[in-house]
Scaffold this active site. Structure first.
Site, PDB file in Angstrom:
ATOM      1  NE  ARG A  60      -4.016  -2.218   1.744  1.00 29.58           N
ATOM      2  CZ  ARG A  60      -5.021  -2.630   2.505  1.00 29.58           C
ATOM      3  NH1 ARG A  60      -5.140  -2.191   3.743  1.00 29.58           N
ATOM      4  NH2 ARG A  60      -5.916  -3.486   2.027  1.00 29.58           N
ATOM      5  CE1 TYR A  96      -1.566  -0.814  -7.882  1.00 26.87           C
ATOM      6  CE2 TYR A  96      -1.431  -2.511  -9.544  1.00 26.87           C
ATOM      7  CZ  TYR A  96      -0.938  -1.369  -8.972  1.00 26.87           C
ATOM      8  OH  TYR A  96       0.190  -0.789  -9.483  1.00 26.87           O
ATOM      9  CD  GLU A  97      -1.238  -4.602  -3.661  1.00 31.42           C
ATOM     10  OE1 GLU A  97      -1.623  -5.294  -2.708  1.00 31.42           O
ATOM     11  OE2 GLU A  97      -0.631  -5.091  -4.630  1.00 31.42           O
ATOM     12  N   GLY A  98      -6.302  -3.210  -2.278  1.00 37.36           N
ATOM     13  CA  GLY A  98      -7.398  -2.649  -1.488  1.00 37.36           C
ATOM     14  C   GLY A  98      -7.895  -1.386  -2.141  1.00 37.36           C
TER      15      GLY A  98
END
Lengths: 596, 596
Positions: free
Chosen positions: A298, A442-444
């Site tokens: 993140r 992406y990545e949450g």
């Protein structure tokens, strides 16, 4: 075509003048010899690699993309990617912040992050290959067995092998509790893993001899939901004990995705057909282990968008000074030319300054967070480590969501500066817009980040972490309260600090009655807190610039202008955000789903 | 893959219930027989063509793009484009609102615009071919000689021939005063035109037998700047007097641009090498003549973004109801499933409702403007025509800039609803984002639109046009002042109306001292006025919905919900915009260009 000059001076301003990284490092035994000169040297050398090797491959990567050979499951990356990666490995760039026990250079995370900003400016799609590798390194370093570490970490450290994270499946991304991939225990202690993964960045390629996949899957006796997910190490080639390559493991790329941007990175559908893997950490505790990688990722995604913001800015400025079109509203400026350079036009400047402020604010936030991370990981004092870990936890969703949303806006502004030429591939600007868009997902997704911030990080501890940051803001405001030159910065900053406190309490109160109030306010709330961070950093920048500009270095004059622009033209967004956040959930939730 | 259902009921709501188009048409002799049934029938039939013929070609167009054969200068459009165009011409869709004198059906602009919304939802890139043709038709209809009209208009009306506008050159787009293309008078009254044009949409293609280019160029004795530009008609094939095709004219496509989106439309570099052309209208008055086409095109661009907003919304709603992921914050809703459909999540609803409100507000604005345009062009009463022309002038930059900026935000929101799948080409959402981006640039960038609104349309007449619109807003507010059910809409609307007046006066005052104040405030100002329009339309929609929802038709419940959402969650943007607009120009202009 795009050009790129590593913003060394701006990075130095943040690291040395604003954050005094050297003094932080002095208090950490492992880093006590990392002085400003060392950092500068690495940035200079790293910047050269980015500008000279990676940047020229960026448009190539976009145009060529990756090609999968379905017959032998091999994947060809764009022309030049492999050679650049070899240079990267040979020069030792992969190992900057890795543990010396496994061959790393033992430098602070902060230094590595500064290098990653430049790599991402130069070529986000390429940088994802080493970026994910570093994430896999982190995860294995923290959760792997000694045997796993001895076998795998040296190769990940050097970059000879790369890594991936295999989480998403077709039916689940955000909600990993639903994942279905299965791991069957074998007599020898290994597992046979079967399942289908999608959206696996760098999942297959020709840049390194082996790929170490970190795969989430369920054991036969796993509880349902997120509490039944385990993490496995699944190498493309199963290594022998001496590190040489053994058998090809049945984890194959079945297809690559055709996507909006980051064409140079292979986004793979990965099929595991009884692939051999080894458990990392404890059974059913895979998600927690993977979160080490995810938190690093993140921060890495924020860094990607910071990189794109910077290079978009640089190129838009060149264009705006070069392109002549129409006269200034206040009369001709370039009287020797048939029109003025478009940088005379207020709205062109507004788009450029917005981008510039996002780059400067984003850089300060990223570097500050990286320094806190270095303290969390390496400081000798446990109390310092704990407080730093809280700051990293608080900042991570803001780094991820605020910087990526801002980069989408900023790259689009820079494209607009180019007019019609911005829409044409050849100029390179539209690629930055397309590339930047994935970073919000992406990545949450950024919605998930906002729920993480408001629900978990802020309301989850009764606002304790936020108050610690608020104390820093207040300390700055109090220290400058009697400085008339700082009034234009300190007054709005202090005002925003108060408003954030009130808003937090108001939402917290409403959330106790109705949890949807968190979901309704979270995205706006995250941006408000993002502005509190940026306001704090711009006030600090202004203070330094006010002190030093009398020396005649116009660098500081520019810093002061940008801070003024930020406070006058960008901070007002908080007036909207706070109103929206306070407007609650009813207008969102009352409409029946059928009526949409 | 995307799907599309023509939003007939929503269009009917705007045309019949909100704007009462039938009553406007009754007062115009040429349209007095155009009743609601006629409009409905055309929308139904037109909608079928869009959904069944054009929409399936949208992804094909994006994937295939156009192909130029440099050997013979021919250009192949994507598979199916040509056949769809034949159907379009044969069914008479090209001639809906054209003059019956030249074979048109004489229907109101409003009806044609409703059809264009649906065409743009289905396939923006395809729709640009007939869209530009209609613009060329308008320009020639108003400024062509009788001989030109007799020869060209029947073919443009039927759609057998298509049209383009050739303005931009490599060194000038916004600033056409710098254009260099030259026109040499010939003994026979024609001209030989030489020059290089870029960004010519639909400049070459295989969909029709001839292309009529409207080209800006300079006569030998032309004054410098915009006052020396003339407009020429340059056909691809010079027609004989009977309309049959004669010699190929040397106006050739030299290259096509590789661009971010609208791949199905051929964006051409056009080289004129002594091409034969004929003057349209007066020498040196070409820009004024071209503005007929440009104003129509600006409304058309707003309509493009309205179309994209609608189809993005429709598809994101389907996905949000279908995709299950995580549980509602208030506890499981789909208890028979492992997760809830994502439409339970507040922020997913916020993204959907934002898009929905932009579609509904945009449709009301476009249809209202189209009705004003019908009055301007066809009403028997000169006073009505004049007032309508003022409303069209005021609304045009808002239609162009507000709707296109909103569509960029909205399509991006809809993409975000899809998570990672939104970034993948196969789902179709990312194409809408890419396609929508050009709409903020062409036909005058949105910055130019904002200067047109604030500088020319508002301050240019001392606010007279704006005050006329303000009177309508006030009339609604006064009429509903004692209606408690309308209070939640009327109060913020009246408040915004007052704020717009004050803001306008403040900027006007500052602009007299410093013209850069206009450029510094214009973009924010345009959005504020855009919200005043939308607030007015949503208040009207709420009034109708409040009156009719008791009948049990949930269509009205949904309209009421959307209006509430708009006032609670979207109108607060004006708090930011007004602060930004008031913050003036100093923070933009004080930084020396060298310091950027």
């Amino acid at each position: 075509m795009s050009q790129y000059t590593p913003p060394i001076r701006d990075m130095q301003f943040v690291l040395h003048e604003m954050l005094n990284a050297e003094s932080t490092f002095k208090a950490i035994p492992a880093f006590e010899e990392i002085d400003a000169d060392t950092m500068n040297q690495i940035m200079e050398e790293g910047g050269k690699f980015c500008a000279e090797v990676l940047q020229p491959l960026n448009a190539v990567g976009d145009t060529e993309g990756c090609t999968l050979n379905k017959a032998d499951h091999s994947l060809k990356t764009p022309t030049g990617f492999k050679e650049a990666y070899q240079q990267f490995v040979e020069a030792g760039w992969a190992s900057l912040s890795c543990d010396p026990t496994y061959g790393g250079q033992g430098l602070p995370v902060t230094v590595n992050q500064a290098f990653y900003e430049m790599m991402n400016s130069a070529n986000q799609a390429w940088t994802m290959y080493p970026g994910l590798t570093h994430g896999a390194y982190d995860c294995l370093h923290e959760h792997g067995s000694q045997e796993q570490k001895d076998l795998y970490l040296p190769k990940l450290t050097s970059g000879e092998w790369t890594g991936t994270m295999c989480l998403t499946e077709p039916h689940c991304g955000t909600d990993l509790g639903m994942l279905r991939s299965k791991a069957e225990p074998q007599a020898d202690g290994s597992y046979k893993i079967t399942g289908a993964k999608i959206f696996i960045s760098s999942g297959e390629h020709d840049m390194a001899e082996n790929i170490i996949h970190l795969v989430l899957a369920r054991l036969p006796d796993a509880p349902v939901g997120t509490k039944g997910i385990s993490l496995f190490l699944v190498p493309k080639f199963v290594p022998n004990a001496d590190g040489s390559l053994g058998a090809r493991n049945p984890i194959f790329c079945g297809a690559i995705e055709h996507k909006m941007g980051i064409h140079g990175n292979a986004t793979c559908q990965m099929n595991l057909d009884g692939a051999t893997g080894w458990l990392i950490g404890q059974p059913h505790r895979g998600l927690a282990a993977m979160f080490v990688m995810m938190n690093a990722a993140r921060l890495g995604v924020g860094m990607q968008s910071l990189g794109l913001t910077e290079i978009a800015y640089q190129n838009a400025v060149v264009y705006a000074k070069d392109r002549i079109q129409s006269r200034s509203l206040t009369g001709p400026k370039a009287t020797d030319k048939p029109a003025d350079p478009i940088i005379v036009h207020p709205d062109v400047r507004k788009m450029l300054l917005t981008t510039r402020a996002y780059a400067e604010g984003g850089r300060a936030l990223c570097m500050w967070t990286a320094l806190e991370l270095d303290k969390e990981l390496s400081h000798p004092d446990e109390a310092v480590r704990k407080e730093a870990s809280e700051m990293v936890a608080l900042a991570t969703p803001i780094v991820k969501a605020f910087i990526t949303d801002n980069a989408w806006e900023a790259t689009s502004h820079c494209m607009q500066v180019y007019g019609g030429h911005g829409y044409i591939a050849e100029w390179g600007m539209e690629q930055y817009v397309r590339d930047s868009r994935i970073n919000m997902i992406y990545e949450g997704t950024n919605t998930i980040q906002s729920l993480d911030l408001l629900g978990r990080k802020v309301l989850g501890d009764g606002g304790a972490k936020l108050m610690k940051f608020g104390k820093m803001v207040r300390a700055l405001c109090e220290a400058e309260a009697n400085n008339p030159a700082m009034k234009e910065f300190i007054e709005p900053l202090a005002d925003l600090g108060d408003k954030v406190s009130k808003l937090t309490m108001e939402i917290g109160g409403k959330a106790m009655q109705n949890p949807d109030e968190v979901g309704a306010a979270a995205v706006d709330y995250l941006r408000v807190v993002g502005h509190l961070f940026y306001g704090y950093f711009f006030a600090k920048a202004a203070k330094i610039a006010l002190e030093k500009q009398s020396g005649g270095d116009k660098f500081y004059t520019a810093k002061l202008h940008t801070a003024r622009f930020y406070f006058q033209k960008m901070l007002p967004e908080t007036a909207m955000l706070i109103r929206k956040a306070r407007a609650g959930s009813s207008s969102l939730m009352e409409m029946e789903a059928d009526l949409f």
